[in-house]
Design a protein around this motif. Structure first.
Motif, PDB file in Angstrom:
ATOM      1  N   LYS A 167       0.796  -1.532  -0.128  1.00  0.00           N
ATOM      2  CA  LYS A 167       0.529  -0.194   0.073  1.00  0.00           C
ATOM      3  C   LYS A 167       0.709   1.578  -0.136  1.00  0.00           C
ATOM      4  N   ARG A 168       2.251   1.094   0.743  1.00  0.00           N
ATOM      5  CA  ARG A 168       2.966   2.234   0.878  1.00  0.00           C
ATOM      6  C   ARG A 168       3.787   2.866  -0.540  1.00  0.00           C
ATOM      7  N   VAL A 169       3.936   1.755  -1.446  1.00  0.00           N
ATOM      8  CA  VAL A 169       4.414   1.745  -2.497  1.00  0.00           C
ATOM      9  C   VAL A 169       3.796   2.387  -3.814  1.00  0.00           C
ATOM     10  N   GLU A 170       2.269   2.082  -3.380  1.00  0.00           N
ATOM     11  CA  GLU A 170       0.777   2.381  -4.379  1.00  0.00           C
ATOM     12  C   GLU A 170       0.883   3.879  -4.000  1.00  0.00           C
ATOM     13  N   GLY A 171       1.367   4.192  -2.161  1.00  0.00           N
ATOM     14  CA  GLY A 171       1.384   5.738  -2.765  1.00  0.00           C
ATOM     15  C   GLY A 171       2.096   6.492  -3.156  1.00  0.00           C
ATOM     16  N   VAL A 172       3.486   6.143  -2.814  1.00  0.00           N
ATOM     17  CA  VAL A 172       4.474   6.991  -3.545  1.00  0.00           C
ATOM     18  C   VAL A 172       4.206   6.579  -4.651  1.00  0.00           C
ATOM     19  N   ARG A 173       3.916   5.992  -5.139  1.00  0.00           N
ATOM     20  CA  ARG A 173       3.203   6.448  -6.952  1.00  0.00           C
ATOM     21  C   ARG A 173       2.532   7.450  -6.958  1.00  0.00           C
ATOM     22  N   PHE A 174       1.429   6.841  -6.383  1.00  0.00           N
ATOM     23  CA  PHE A 174      -0.242   8.313  -6.640  1.00  0.00           C
ATOM     24  C   PHE A 174       0.614   9.464  -6.664  1.00  0.00           C
ATOM     25  N   LEU A 176       3.413  10.729  -7.193  1.00  0.00           N
ATOM     26  CA  LEU A 176       4.299  11.224  -7.951  1.00  0.00           C
ATOM     27  C   LEU A 176       4.070  11.234  -9.647  1.00  0.00           C
ATOM     28  N   SER A 177       2.791  10.122  -9.373  1.00  0.00           N
ATOM     29  CA  SER A 177       2.018  10.305 -10.751  1.00  0.00           C
ATOM     30  C   SER A 177       0.534  10.448 -11.216  1.00  0.00           C
ATOM     31  N   GLY A 178      -0.544  10.047 -10.174  1.00  0.00           N
ATOM     32  CA  GLY A 178      -1.957  10.337  -9.875  1.00  0.00           C
ATOM     33  C   GLY A 178      -2.360   8.558 -10.644  1.00  0.00           C
ATOM     34  N   GLN A 179      -1.622   8.043 -10.306  1.00  0.00           N
ATOM     35  CA  GLN A 179      -2.008   6.552 -10.797  1.00  0.00           C
ATOM     36  C   GLN A 179      -1.140   5.693  -9.591  1.00  0.00           C
ATOM     37  N   SER A 180      -1.705   4.160  -9.224  1.00  0.00           N
ATOM     38  CA  SER A 180      -0.780   3.793  -8.483  1.00  0.00           C
ATOM     39  C   SER A 180      -0.611   2.249  -8.189  1.00  0.00           C
ATOM     40  N   LYS A 181      -0.731   2.127  -9.474  1.00  0.00           N
ATOM     41  CA  LYS A 181      -0.735   0.280 -10.089  1.00  0.00           C
ATOM     42  C   LYS A 181       0.250   0.134 -11.256  1.00  0.00           C
ATOM     43  N   ASN A 182       1.253   0.900 -12.165  1.00  0.00           N
ATOM     44  CA  ASN A 182       1.929   0.760 -12.493  1.00  0.00           C
ATOM     45  C   ASN A 182       3.236   1.334 -12.170  1.00  0.00           C
ATOM     46  N   ARG A 183       4.997   1.318 -12.627  1.00  0.00           N
ATOM     47  CA  ARG A 183       5.561   1.631 -12.112  1.00  0.00           C
ATOM     48  C   ARG A 183       5.916   2.963 -12.950  1.00  0.00           C
ATOM     49  N   LEU A 184       6.716   4.002 -12.372  1.00  0.00           N
ATOM     50  CA  LEU A 184       6.824   5.058 -12.760  1.00  0.00           C
ATOM     51  C   LEU A 184       7.310   5.165 -14.165  1.00  0.00           C
ATOM     52  N   ASP A 185       7.128   5.544 -15.253  1.00  0.00           N
ATOM     53  CA  ASP A 185       7.709   5.789 -16.814  1.00  0.00           C
ATOM     54  C   ASP A 185       7.851   6.764 -17.302  1.00  0.00           C
ATOM     55  N   GLY A 186       8.018   7.559 -16.689  1.00  0.00           N
ATOM     56  CA  GLY A 186       8.253   9.272 -17.117  1.00  0.00           C
ATOM     57  C   GLY A 186       8.017  10.147 -17.440  1.00  0.00           C
ATOM     58  N   THR A 187       6.428   9.518 -18.503  1.00  0.00           N
ATOM     59  CA  THR A 187       5.608  10.694 -18.337  1.00  0.00           C
ATOM     60  C   THR A 187       5.012  11.546 -17.210  1.00  0.00           C
ATOM     61  N   SER A 188       5.169  11.583 -15.971  1.00  0.00           N
ATOM     62  CA  SER A 188       4.901  12.173 -14.905  1.00  0.00           C
ATOM     63  C   SER A 188       5.358  12.996 -14.678  1.00  0.00           C
ATOM     64  N   GLY A 189       7.127  13.373 -15.015  1.00  0.00           N
ATOM     65  CA  GLY A 189       8.072  14.146 -14.324  1.00  0.00           C
ATOM     66  C   GLY A 189       8.718  13.562 -13.500  1.00  0.00           C
ATOM     67  N   TRP A 190       8.608  12.067 -13.619  1.00  0.00           N
ATOM     68  CA  TRP A 190       8.967  10.559 -12.075  1.00  0.00           C
ATOM     69  C   TRP A 190       8.771   9.028 -12.918  1.00  0.00           C
ATOM     70  N   ILE A 191      10.078   8.963 -12.956  1.00  0.00           N
ATOM     71  CA  ILE A 191      10.460   7.405 -13.602  1.00  0.00           C
ATOM     72  C   ILE A 191      11.438   7.097 -12.130  1.00  0.00           C
ATOM     73  N   GLU A 192      10.824   5.582 -12.336  1.00  0.00           N
ATOM     74  CA  GLU A 192      11.982   4.527 -11.126  1.00  0.00           C
ATOM     75  C   GLU A 192      12.330   4.198 -11.918  1.00  0.00           C
ATOM     76  N   TYR A 193      14.003   4.401 -11.302  1.00  0.00           N
ATOM     77  CA  TYR A 193      15.362   3.245 -11.708  1.00  0.00           C
ATOM     78  C   TYR A 193      15.258   1.857 -11.504  1.00  0.00           C
ATOM     79  N   GLU A 194      15.899   1.668 -12.572  1.00  0.00           N
ATOM     80  CA  GLU A 194      15.384   0.418 -13.966  1.00  0.00           C
ATOM     81  C   GLU A 194      15.829  -0.820 -12.577  1.00  0.00           C
ATOM     82  N   ARG A 195      16.445  -0.479 -11.570  1.00  0.00           N
ATOM     83  CA  ARG A 195      16.689  -1.881 -10.671  1.00  0.00           C
ATOM     84  C   ARG A 195      16.028  -2.147  -9.371  1.00  0.00           C
ATOM     85  N   CYS A 196      15.040  -1.139  -9.070  1.00  0.00           N
ATOM     86  CA  CYS A 196      13.908  -1.217  -8.351  1.00  0.00           C
ATOM     87  C   CYS A 196      12.819  -1.293  -8.888  1.00  0.00           C
TER      88      CYS A 196
END
Length: 325
Positions: A167-174, A176-196
């Protein structure tokens, strides 16, 4: 004459069936100051009663789903009256132990980490942090440290199936991107590091190695730990000391959940950027109170989810931002 008080007490106990209630507190790990504080909260409630005692147990070294089930089953064999547990794996815990607890009429309360929604009938209530909101707070804390777009982040978590951490991971993504289910891909100005995300299983040695590897990169991502993990490792300060100047200059950002005493010491040394803390003591105290009222009166709480506040600590307020027990 001295016999009269004893006789009176015996008559009272026979008449009203004086009982002693044993409440077990089980964290994801036993050797953990967070869950030890919850146990102390249970003991604090027990001080207000003559008929309550608290037991404490858990997996010894890391978030082991099988050991948690074994511990709970062992406690039930010792005839506990109620169970307070922080869930490592909801499905495994229910199948391996909580179905039996229900058959034995042992009330269960979750704290810190709730069961999944489909398993909620196996506990009477949850007491703890709203973990999605907590994740949002961790994500929002990263915003003032954004240096480019898209800004890389690295999320560190524990076990893949642990409800509160997911749930916390979902909250972090939300946040920074307004959605909680998918990895951050850069479209929101934030992207998840490839190893994470990085999964620690609650193993402190692995958690610290992961952290050092990530922040030692030429352009390290903002590091967000959704639980204490690396900062509970006694070697943390020694390992992170060489990054202190970069932390001071905001070239490295470390955002971590929890504000245990050892973590406040880390903040004072300038070896963490910000920590967002919870109230484990109150989880234990309030949880014990709810279980006791259920045991004695059959009283359920008004809501089956009682959320507690969280707080923010940095180097400037590390002495005053919270109280540890």
């Amino acid at each position: 004459m001295w016999l009269r008080p004893i006789i009176s007490l015996l008559v009272f106990c026979f008449s009203f069936q004086c009982a002693s209630y044993t409440i077990a507190v089980v964290g994801k790990t036993k050797n953990d100051s967070f869950y030890e504080q919850s146990y102390k909260g249970c003991l604090e409630f027990a001080k207000t009663r003559t008929d309550v005692r608290c037991l404490y147990d858990g997996a010894d070294d890391y978030q082991d789903v099988r050991t948690q089930v074994l511990v709970v089953n062992d406690l039930m064999e010792k005839n506990i009256d109620a169970l307070m547990v922080s869930t490592t794996d909801s499905n495994f815990l229910v199948k391996g132990a909580l179905k039996l607890a229900k058959k034995k009429n042992i009330p269960v309360l979750t704290f810190d980490s709730d069961l999944l929604q489909q398993d909620s009938s196996y506990r009477i209530a949850y007491v703890g942090t709203n973990n999605f909101d907590f994740g949002v707070a961790l994500g929002n804390a990263a915003k003032t440290h954004k240096k480019k777009s898209p800004q890389p982040i690295c999320i560190q978590t524990g076990h893949r199936t642990t409800p509160n951490l997911n749930k916390r991971v979902e909250g972090v993504r939300f946040a920074l991107s307004g959605q909680s289910k998918n990895r951050l891909d850069g479209t929101s100005g934030w992207i998840e590091y490839e190893r994470c995300p990085l999964y620690t299983m609650g193993k402190r040695e692995d958690a610290l190695k992961q952290l050092v590897t990530i922040i030692d990169d030429v352009e390290p991502p903002i590091f967000i730990a959704v639980a204490g993990f690396a900062q509970f490792n006694p070697q943390y300060s020694n390992e992170i000391q060489r990054f202190k100047n970069k932390l001071s200059n905001d070239e490295i950002t470390i955002i971590s959940a929890d504000t245990e005493m050892s973590q406040l010491d880390i903040l004072k040394l300038g070896l963490s950027t910000i920590n967002i803390g919870q109230n484990p003591f109150e989880m234990g105290r309030k949880g014990a109170e709810i279980l006791f009222e259920y045991l004695v009166e059959g009283k359920r709480p008004v809501t089956d989810k009682l959320y507690l506040d969280f707080h923010y600590c940095d180097r400037s307020n590390a002495d005053t931002c919270t109280i540890n027990y």
